[in-house]
Motif scaffolding. Sequence first.
Motif, PDB file in Angstrom:
ATOM      1  N   MET A  39     -31.419 -56.450  20.135  1.00 46.99           N
ATOM      2  CA  MET A  39     -31.581 -54.990  20.013  1.00 46.99           C
ATOM      3  C   MET A  39     -31.693 -54.191  21.157  1.00 46.99           C
ATOM      4  O   MET A  39     -32.144 -54.834  22.316  1.00 46.99           O
ATOM      5  N   THR A  40     -31.119 -53.116  21.417  1.00 44.82           N
ATOM      6  CA  THR A  40     -30.992 -52.104  22.348  1.00 44.82           C
ATOM      7  C   THR A  40     -32.002 -51.220  22.469  1.00 44.82           C
ATOM      8  O   THR A  40     -32.264 -50.677  21.157  1.00 44.82           O
ATOM      9  N   THR A  41     -32.258 -50.644  23.377  1.00 43.82           N
ATOM     10  CA  THR A  41     -33.324 -49.307  23.565  1.00 43.82           C
ATOM     11  C   THR A  41     -32.502 -48.051  23.462  1.00 43.82           C
ATOM     12  O   THR A  41     -31.155 -48.050  23.739  1.00 43.82           O
ATOM     13  N   LEU A  42     -33.073 -46.936  23.360  1.00 40.50           N
ATOM     14  CA  LEU A  42     -32.437 -45.540  23.329  1.00 40.50           C
ATOM     15  C   LEU A  42     -31.915 -45.249  24.666  1.00 40.50           C
ATOM     16  O   LEU A  42     -30.796 -44.689  24.691  1.00 40.50           O
ATOM     17  N   GLU A  43     -32.664 -45.678  25.785  1.00 36.41           N
ATOM     18  CA  GLU A  43     -32.084 -45.521  27.037  1.00 36.41           C
ATOM     19  C   GLU A  43     -30.813 -45.966  27.355  1.00 36.41           C
ATOM     20  O   GLU A  43     -30.105 -45.612  28.124  1.00 36.41           O
ATOM     21  N   TYR A  44     -30.759 -47.483  27.018  1.00 38.29           N
ATOM     22  CA  TYR A  44     -29.558 -48.204  27.016  1.00 38.29           C
ATOM     23  C   TYR A  44     -28.189 -47.572  26.429  1.00 38.29           C
ATOM     24  O   TYR A  44     -27.139 -47.331  27.061  1.00 38.29           O
ATOM     25  N   ASN A  45     -28.659 -47.154  25.198  1.00 38.55           N
ATOM     26  CA  ASN A  45     -27.556 -46.432  24.381  1.00 38.55           C
ATOM     27  C   ASN A  45     -27.203 -45.270  25.090  1.00 38.55           C
ATOM     28  O   ASN A  45     -25.867 -44.854  25.111  1.00 38.55           O
ATOM     29  N   GLU A  46     -27.974 -44.308  25.579  1.00 31.18           N
ATOM     30  CA  GLU A  46     -27.687 -43.232  26.332  1.00 31.18           C
ATOM     31  C   GLU A  46     -26.864 -43.417  27.618  1.00 31.18           C
ATOM     32  O   GLU A  46     -25.690 -43.075  27.953  1.00 31.18           O
ATOM     33  N   TRP A  47     -27.357 -44.398  28.354  1.00 27.82           N
ATOM     34  CA  TRP A  47     -26.570 -45.065  29.482  1.00 27.82           C
ATOM     35  C   TRP A  47     -25.345 -45.540  29.199  1.00 27.82           C
ATOM     36  O   TRP A  47     -24.391 -45.171  29.981  1.00 27.82           O
ATOM     37  N   TRP A  48     -25.319 -46.251  28.053  1.00 27.55           N
ATOM     38  CA  TRP A  48     -23.749 -46.914  27.666  1.00 27.55           C
ATOM     39  C   TRP A  48     -22.685 -45.808  27.257  1.00 27.55           C
ATOM     40  O   TRP A  48     -21.853 -45.450  27.626  1.00 27.55           O
ATOM     41  N   ALA A  49     -23.329 -44.599  26.644  1.00 21.68           N
ATOM     42  CA  ALA A  49     -22.388 -43.666  26.326  1.00 21.68           C
ATOM     43  C   ALA A  49     -21.922 -42.659  27.356  1.00 21.68           C
ATOM     44  O   ALA A  49     -20.727 -42.427  27.269  1.00 21.68           O
ATOM     45  N   ARG A  50     -22.888 -42.555  28.401  1.00 25.43           N
ATOM     46  CA  ARG A  50     -22.415 -41.791  29.607  1.00 25.43           C
ATOM     47  C   ARG A  50     -21.419 -42.482  30.348  1.00 25.43           C
ATOM     48  O   ARG A  50     -20.532 -42.250  30.798  1.00 25.43           O
ATOM     49  N   LYS A  51     -21.739 -44.124  30.651  1.00 22.82           N
ATOM     50  CA  LYS A  51     -20.786 -44.907  31.375  1.00 22.82           C
ATOM     51  C   LYS A  51     -19.345 -44.897  30.678  1.00 22.82           C
ATOM     52  O   LYS A  51     -18.299 -44.968  31.222  1.00 22.82           O
ATOM     53  N   ILE A  52     -19.125 -45.100  29.238  1.00 27.57           N
ATOM     54  CA  ILE A  52     -18.067 -44.856  28.914  1.00 27.57           C
ATOM     55  C   ILE A  52     -17.276 -43.635  29.006  1.00 27.57           C
ATOM     56  O   ILE A  52     -16.130 -43.347  29.077  1.00 27.57           O
ATOM     57  N   ASN A  53     -18.020 -42.563  28.852  1.00 31.48           N
ATOM     58  CA  ASN A  53     -17.638 -41.203  28.932  1.00 31.48           C
ATOM     59  C   ASN A  53     -16.944 -40.738  30.346  1.00 31.48           C
ATOM     60  O   ASN A  53     -16.087 -40.033  30.418  1.00 31.48           O
ATOM     61  N   ASP A  54     -17.763 -41.228  31.342  1.00 33.56           N
ATOM     62  CA  ASP A  54     -17.332 -41.359  32.554  1.00 33.56           C
ATOM     63  C   ASP A  54     -15.779 -41.636  32.952  1.00 33.56           C
ATOM     64  O   ASP A  54     -15.395 -41.516  33.956  1.00 33.56           O
ATOM     65  N   ASN A  55     -15.689 -42.745  32.197  1.00 33.93           N
ATOM     66  CA  ASN A  55     -14.444 -43.493  32.387  1.00 33.93           C
ATOM     67  C   ASN A  55     -13.097 -42.798  31.904  1.00 33.93           C
ATOM     68  O   ASN A  55     -12.072 -43.210  31.902  1.00 33.93           O
ATOM     69  N   ILE A  56     -13.495 -41.707  31.103  1.00 32.27           N
ATOM     70  CA  ILE A  56     -12.303 -40.930  30.487  1.00 32.27           C
ATOM     71  C   ILE A  56     -11.828 -39.772  31.574  1.00 32.27           C
ATOM     72  O   ILE A  56     -12.629 -39.015  31.783  1.00 32.27           O
ATOM     73  N   PRO A  57     -10.537 -39.905  31.948  1.00 34.75           N
ATOM     74  CA  PRO A  57     -10.082 -38.783  32.654  1.00 34.75           C
ATOM     75  C   PRO A  57      -9.935 -37.420  32.030  1.00 34.75           C
ATOM     76  O   PRO A  57      -9.654 -37.442  31.012  1.00 34.75           O
ATOM     77  N   LYS A  58     -10.731 -36.300  33.025  1.00 32.08           N
ATOM     78  CA  LYS A  58     -10.606 -35.091  32.386  1.00 32.08           C
ATOM     79  C   LYS A  58      -9.344 -34.288  32.763  1.00 32.08           C
ATOM     80  O   LYS A  58      -8.735 -34.787  33.756  1.00 32.08           O
ATOM     81  N   PRO A  59      -8.774 -33.630  31.818  1.00 36.04           N
ATOM     82  CA  PRO A  59      -7.372 -33.009  32.130  1.00 36.04           C
ATOM     83  C   PRO A  59      -7.495 -32.096  33.377  1.00 36.04           C
ATOM     84  O   PRO A  59      -8.604 -31.282  33.733  1.00 36.04           O
ATOM     85  N   SER A  60      -6.502 -32.046  34.281  1.00 35.51           N
ATOM     86  CA  SER A  60      -6.344 -31.154  35.401  1.00 35.51           C
ATOM     87  C   SER A  60      -5.657 -29.886  34.880  1.00 35.51           C
ATOM     88  O   SER A  60      -4.614 -29.942  34.277  1.00 35.51           O
ATOM     89  N   HIS A  61      -6.086 -28.741  35.286  1.00 32.37           N
ATOM     90  CA  HIS A  61      -5.464 -27.533  35.037  1.00 32.37           C
ATOM     91  C   HIS A  61      -4.840 -26.943  36.027  1.00 32.37           C
ATOM     92  O   HIS A  61      -4.144 -25.863  36.006  1.00 32.37           O
ATOM     93  N   GLU A  62      -4.698 -27.649  37.138  1.00 31.67           N
ATOM     94  CA  GLU A  62      -3.947 -27.050  38.262  1.00 31.67           C
ATOM     95  C   GLU A  62      -2.467 -27.051  38.033  1.00 31.67           C
ATOM     96  O   GLU A  62      -1.878 -26.147  38.000  1.00 31.67           O
ATOM     97  N   ASN A  63      -1.758 -28.220  37.242  1.00 35.32           N
ATOM     98  CA  ASN A  63      -0.419 -28.081  37.241  1.00 35.32           C
ATOM     99  C   ASN A  63       0.035 -28.301  35.792  1.00 35.32           C
ATOM    100  O   ASN A  63       1.022 -28.366  35.496  1.00 35.32           O
ATOM    101  N   SER A  64      -0.989 -27.623  35.074  1.00 35.23           N
ATOM    102  CA  SER A  64      -0.658 -27.580  33.401  1.00 35.23           C
ATOM    103  C   SER A  64       0.041 -26.236  33.338  1.00 35.23           C
ATOM    104  O   SER A  64       0.374 -25.435  33.703  1.00 35.23           O
ATOM    105  N   GLN A  65       1.004 -26.693  32.244  1.00 36.86           N
ATOM    106  CA  GLN A  65       1.915 -25.604  31.639  1.00 36.86           C
ATOM    107  C   GLN A  65       1.646 -25.269  30.271  1.00 36.86           C
ATOM    108  O   GLN A  65       0.704 -26.085  29.413  1.00 36.86           O
ATOM    109  N   SER A  66       2.005 -24.129  29.873  1.00 29.54           N
ATOM    110  CA  SER A  66       1.281 -23.501  28.698  1.00 29.54           C
ATOM    111  C   SER A  66       2.329 -24.335  27.519  1.00 29.54           C
ATOM    112  O   SER A  66       3.218 -25.163  27.707  1.00 29.54           O
ATOM    113  N   ILE A  67       1.604 -24.427  26.135  1.00 27.66           N
ATOM    114  CA  ILE A  67       2.063 -25.603  25.096  1.00 27.66           C
ATOM    115  C   ILE A  67       3.379 -24.913  24.812  1.00 27.66           C
ATOM    116  O   ILE A  67       4.339 -25.935  24.198  1.00 27.66           O
TER     117      ILE A  67
END
Length: 75
Positions: A1-29
């Motif tokens: 069984m996991t704690t609430l703090e562990y679940n929050e930490w795990w969610a942050r850890k997973i989300n931190d590994n997702i690269p965020k889009p860069s708008h510097e060289n982006s072109q319009s759709i």
Amino acid sequence: MTTLEYNEWWARKINDNIPKPSHENSQSIEKHLRVVPSELEIIKLRKGKVKAEEDLDSLKTDYKKLHLLMRNAGL
């Protein structure tokens, strides 16, 4: 069984590994989704343009005839 703090930490850890889009060289759709018309579409457009030009010429001729008739009738 996991704690609430562990679940929050795990969610942050997973989300931190997702690269965020860069708008510097982006072109319009729109630039990414350029549509190239097919040859058939181009032929249809040309035929439509020719038909529209013929219709316009016919209307101009009819207008000139009507204008002449009105002038001769004294209107």
